[in-house]
Design a protein around this motif. Structure first.
Motif, PDB file in Angstrom:
ATOM      1  N   SER A 102       0.833  -1.206   0.000  1.00 14.03           N
ATOM      2  CA  SER A 102       0.000   0.000   0.000  1.00 14.03           C
ATOM      3  C   SER A 102       0.868   1.258   0.000  1.00 14.03           C
ATOM      4  CB  SER A 102      -0.909  -0.017   1.232  1.00 14.03           C
ATOM      5  OG  SER A 102      -1.673   1.143   1.303  1.00 14.03           O
ATOM      6  N   LEU A 103       1.902   1.268   0.817  1.00 12.99           N
ATOM      7  CA  LEU A 103       2.811   2.413   0.875  1.00 12.99           C
ATOM      8  C   LEU A 103       3.547   2.607  -0.453  1.00 12.99           C
ATOM      9  CD1 LEU A 103       4.134   4.614   2.637  1.00 12.99           C
ATOM     10  CD2 LEU A 103       5.845   2.902   3.277  1.00 12.99           C
ATOM     11  N   HIS A 104       4.033   1.505  -1.041  1.00 11.31           N
ATOM     12  CA  HIS A 104       4.754   1.594  -2.308  1.00 11.31           C
ATOM     13  C   HIS A 104       3.826   2.067  -3.433  1.00 11.31           C
ATOM     14  CE1 HIS A 104       8.158   0.750  -4.911  1.00 11.31           C
ATOM     15  NE2 HIS A 104       7.310   0.196  -5.774  1.00 11.31           N
ATOM     16  N   LYS A 106       1.229   3.908  -3.092  1.00  9.95           N
ATOM     17  CA  LYS A 106       0.948   5.326  -2.855  1.00  9.95           C
ATOM     18  C   LYS A 106       2.100   6.187  -3.374  1.00  9.95           C
ATOM     19  CE  LYS A 106      -0.247   8.539   0.813  1.00  9.95           C
ATOM     20  NZ  LYS A 106      -0.497   8.712   2.239  1.00  9.95           N
ATOM     21  N   LYS A 107       3.348   5.770  -3.089  1.00 16.30           N
ATOM     22  CA  LYS A 107       4.513   6.520  -3.562  1.00 16.30           C
ATOM     23  C   LYS A 107       4.564   6.537  -5.092  1.00 16.30           C
ATOM     24  CE  LYS A 107       7.625   5.577   0.301  1.00 16.30           C
ATOM     25  NZ  LYS A 107       8.848   4.851   0.695  1.00 16.30           N
ATOM     26  N   ALA A 109       2.056   6.118  -7.237  1.00 15.04           N
ATOM     27  CA  ALA A 109       0.968   6.942  -7.765  1.00 15.04           C
ATOM     28  C   ALA A 109       1.282   8.421  -7.602  1.00 15.04           C
ATOM     29  CB  ALA A 109      -0.335   6.592  -7.051  1.00 15.04           C
ATOM     30  N   GLU A 110       1.819   8.791  -6.447  1.00 14.36           N
ATOM     31  CA  GLU A 110       2.177  10.190  -6.208  1.00 14.36           C
ATOM     32  C   GLU A 110       3.255  10.654  -7.189  1.00 14.36           C
ATOM     33  OE1 GLU A 110       3.890  13.026  -2.602  1.00 14.36           O
ATOM     34  OE2 GLU A 110       3.615  10.876  -2.273  1.00 14.36           O
TER      35      GLU A 110
END
Length: 192
Positions: A102-104, A106-107, A109-110
Motif C-alpha cells: 500500500s505504501l509503495h 501510494k509513492k 501513484a504520487e
C-alpha cells in the motif's frame, strides 16, 4: 420424493388401503382420491424418514471429516508447534506485505501524478519486475525438508541479484511451441 417406487409404496402403504399403493405416485401433485387422514399419515412418514436420512447424512459427513482431519494430523511430518509458527509467520508476512504494498503503491501513484502535472521525467522508483511477482504469486506448499515458509521467503533467499532476477525457462522442450489457444499463458513461456 421417492413415492413412485414400488418398494416405497409397499413400505408406506402396508397397513393402509389398496388405493394408497395405486395412487402413491400422485401424492406430490395432490391429485389423489385417498382419504385425507391416510394421505397425511403417509406424508408424515415420508417427512420423518427424510429428516432421519438428512441427519444421518450430516452426521456421516461430520464424522468422516473429523476422522480425515485426525488421520492427516497424526500422519503429518510437521509438528504442531512448527505448524503454529508457520501460520503465525504467514499472518505476519501478509500484514507486512499489505502495508508495504500500500505504501509503495501510494509513492508510485504520487510520483506519476506529480510527473504528469509538472511535465517532468519521473524519478526512478524500483518496483519488482513481472516475473518476480509471478514467482511470489505461485502456490506454496510447506514441507518439513524445505527451509522456506512462503514464496516470498523462498524468493528472497534464492534470488542472487534482486535488481535483475534471471529468467529461467521451464523444462519443456524449446522446439515445441504452445498451441495458439495457450499463448496467453505467460505469453508462451514459463517462469520458475
Amino acid at each position: 420424493m421417492v413415492t413412485g417406487l414400488n418398494v416405497t409404496g409397499r413400505y408406506l402403504c402396508r397397513e393402509r388401503s389398496e388405493s394408497c399403493k395405486v395412487e402413491l405416485h400422485k401424492f406430490p401433485c395432490d391429485k389423489t382420491s385417498i382419504r385425507s387422514a391416510e394421505r397425511e399419515a403417509v406424508l408424515t412418514t415420508t417427512r420423518v424418514q427424510s429428516q432421519v436420512l438428512g441427519w444421518l447424512l450430516i452426521a456421516s459427513i461430520m464424522l468422516s471429516s473429523l476422522l480425515l482431519t485426525c488421520v492427516a494430523r497424526c500422519k503429518s511430518p510437521i509438528s504442531y508447534l512448527q505448524l503454529k509458527f508457520w501460520r503465525e509467520y504467514a499472518r505476519e508476512e501478509n500484514e507486512f506485505f499489505d502495508s508495504y504494498a500500500s505504501l509503495h503503491a501510494k509513492k508510485l501513484a504520487e510520483r506519476n501524478i506529480q510527473s504528469f502535472f509538472e511535465m517532468t521525467t519521473p524519478a526512478p522508483l524500483p518496483t519488482p519486475p513481472r516475473y518476480a511477482w509471478e514467482k511470489i504469486s505461485s502456490f506454496y506448499k510447506f514441507k518439513t525438508m524445505d527451509k522456506y515458509y512462503s514464496t516470498v521467503h523462498k524468493y528472497v533467499e534464492t534470488c542472487k541479484n534482486p535488481q535483475n532476477p534471471v529468467r529461467i525457462l521451464s523444462t519443456k522442450s524449446a522446439d515445441i511451441s504452445n498451441p495458439a489457444a495457450l499463448d496467453f499463458v505467460d505469453e508462451g513461456t514459463m517462469m520458475l
